[in-house]
Design a protein around this motif. Structure first.
Motif, PDB file in Angstrom:
ATOM      1  N   ALA A 102       0.825  -1.211   0.000  1.00  0.00           N
ATOM      2  CA  ALA A 102       0.000   0.000   0.000  1.00  0.00           C
ATOM      3  C   ALA A 102       0.861   1.264   0.000  1.00  0.00           C
ATOM      4  O   ALA A 102       0.545   2.233  -0.697  1.00  0.00           O
ATOM      5  CB  ALA A 102      -0.950  -0.003   1.196  1.00  0.00           C
ATOM      6  N   ALA A 103       1.961   1.252   0.746  1.00  0.00           N
ATOM      7  CA  ALA A 103       2.835   2.422   0.801  1.00  0.00           C
ATOM      8  C   ALA A 103       3.477   2.695  -0.563  1.00  0.00           C
ATOM      9  O   ALA A 103       3.572   3.847  -0.995  1.00  0.00           O
ATOM     10  CB  ALA A 103       3.915   2.229   1.863  1.00  0.00           C
ATOM     11  N   VAL A 104       3.891   1.634  -1.251  1.00  0.00           N
ATOM     12  CA  VAL A 104       4.495   1.797  -2.581  1.00  0.00           C
ATOM     13  C   VAL A 104       3.450   2.298  -3.573  1.00  0.00           C
ATOM     14  O   VAL A 104       3.707   3.220  -4.355  1.00  0.00           O
ATOM     15  CB  VAL A 104       5.140   0.481  -3.068  1.00  0.00           C
ATOM     16  N   LEU A 105       2.260   1.709  -3.545  1.00  0.00           N
ATOM     17  CA  LEU A 105       1.211   2.139  -4.471  1.00  0.00           C
ATOM     18  C   LEU A 105       0.808   3.593  -4.222  1.00  0.00           C
ATOM     19  O   LEU A 105       0.516   4.329  -5.167  1.00  0.00           O
ATOM     20  CB  LEU A 105       0.003   1.208  -4.386  1.00  0.00           C
ATOM     21  N   ALA A 106       0.826   4.025  -2.958  1.00  0.00           N
ATOM     22  CA  ALA A 106       0.507   5.422  -2.638  1.00  0.00           C
ATOM     23  C   ALA A 106       1.581   6.353  -3.204  1.00  0.00           C
ATOM     24  O   ALA A 106       1.257   7.414  -3.766  1.00  0.00           O
ATOM     25  CB  ALA A 106       0.377   5.603  -1.130  1.00  0.00           C
ATOM     26  N   LYS A 107       2.860   5.981  -3.074  1.00  0.00           N
ATOM     27  CA  LYS A 107       3.939   6.799  -3.641  1.00  0.00           C
ATOM     28  C   LYS A 107       3.824   6.864  -5.164  1.00  0.00           C
ATOM     29  O   LYS A 107       4.019   7.915  -5.764  1.00  0.00           O
ATOM     30  CB  LYS A 107       5.304   6.261  -3.232  1.00  0.00           C
ATOM     31  N   ASP A 108       3.507   5.721  -5.766  1.00  0.00           N
ATOM     32  CA  ASP A 108       3.360   5.672  -7.217  1.00  0.00           C
ATOM     33  C   ASP A 108       2.197   6.562  -7.673  1.00  0.00           C
ATOM     34  O   ASP A 108       2.324   7.329  -8.623  1.00  0.00           O
ATOM     35  CB  ASP A 108       3.148   4.228  -7.666  1.00  0.00           C
TER      36      ASP A 108
END
Length: 173
Positions: free
Chosen positions: A52-58
């Motif tokens: 979720a953290a990576v997808l939010a940054k993306d």
């Protein structure tokens, strides 16, 4: 298009392999899009807990990557930015081979994993755009492989090796 007033920039990009099952990766080939500015790339396996953290940054970057240094740019438990959640999947440097792991070895990539590709750009000679790509080689299901796992260790490379240690990450005289 990485942009910086500095001569070096580190950018991270989210890659979703969209696997329907757990996979065993037997090789990782990075194809740099602009060899004049791509210095090297590190690929981090991002497990489900940090997805979720990576997808939010993306999403926040519009899918164009985010500045990062030292890792995929996720928050450590102490609030610092670093390599939280990321284990090295592979690396690419100029002159690297085909990216295939030694025969019989593979890295596990669970189906819910993401990959973050951190690219180090160097603008000493020029700037420009980049469209680097990653090609994963995956073993057939049921293949008999020995799983390898990388581990990040923060230590100076000048530490002395134990006599029985076979590694290139310490000083030998």
């Amino acid at each position: 298009t990485p942009s910086s007033d500095a001569l070096d920039e580190y950018y991270c990009y989210a890659i979703n392999p969209k696997f329907k099952r757990d996979a065993m990766v037997t090789g990782v080939q990075v194809i740099p899009g602009n060899r004049r500015i791509v210095h090297h790339a590190i690929l981090f396996r991002i497990d489900a807990g940090d997805r979720a953290a990576v997808l939010a940054k993306d999403k926040a970057s519009g899918g164009k990557g985010w500045p990062c240094f030292g890792g995929p740019g996720l928050e450590e438990k102490d609030g610092a930015s670093g390599s939280a959640g990321g284990n090295w999947l592979s690396v690419w440097v100029p002159g690297a081979g085909d990216g295939q792991f030694p025969s019989g070895l593979a890295q596990a990539l669970p189906k819910d994993s993401l990959i973050v590709m951190q690219v180090h750009y160097n603008f000493t000679n020029e700037t420009g755009t980049d469209n680097s790509k990653v090609v994963l080689s995956v073993a057939p299901q049921g293949a008999k492989l020995r799983a390898i796992r990388s581990q990040l260790a923060a230590a100076p490379v000048e530490i002395r090796c134990a006599d029985n240690l076979k590694t290139v990450a310490c000083l030998r005289e």
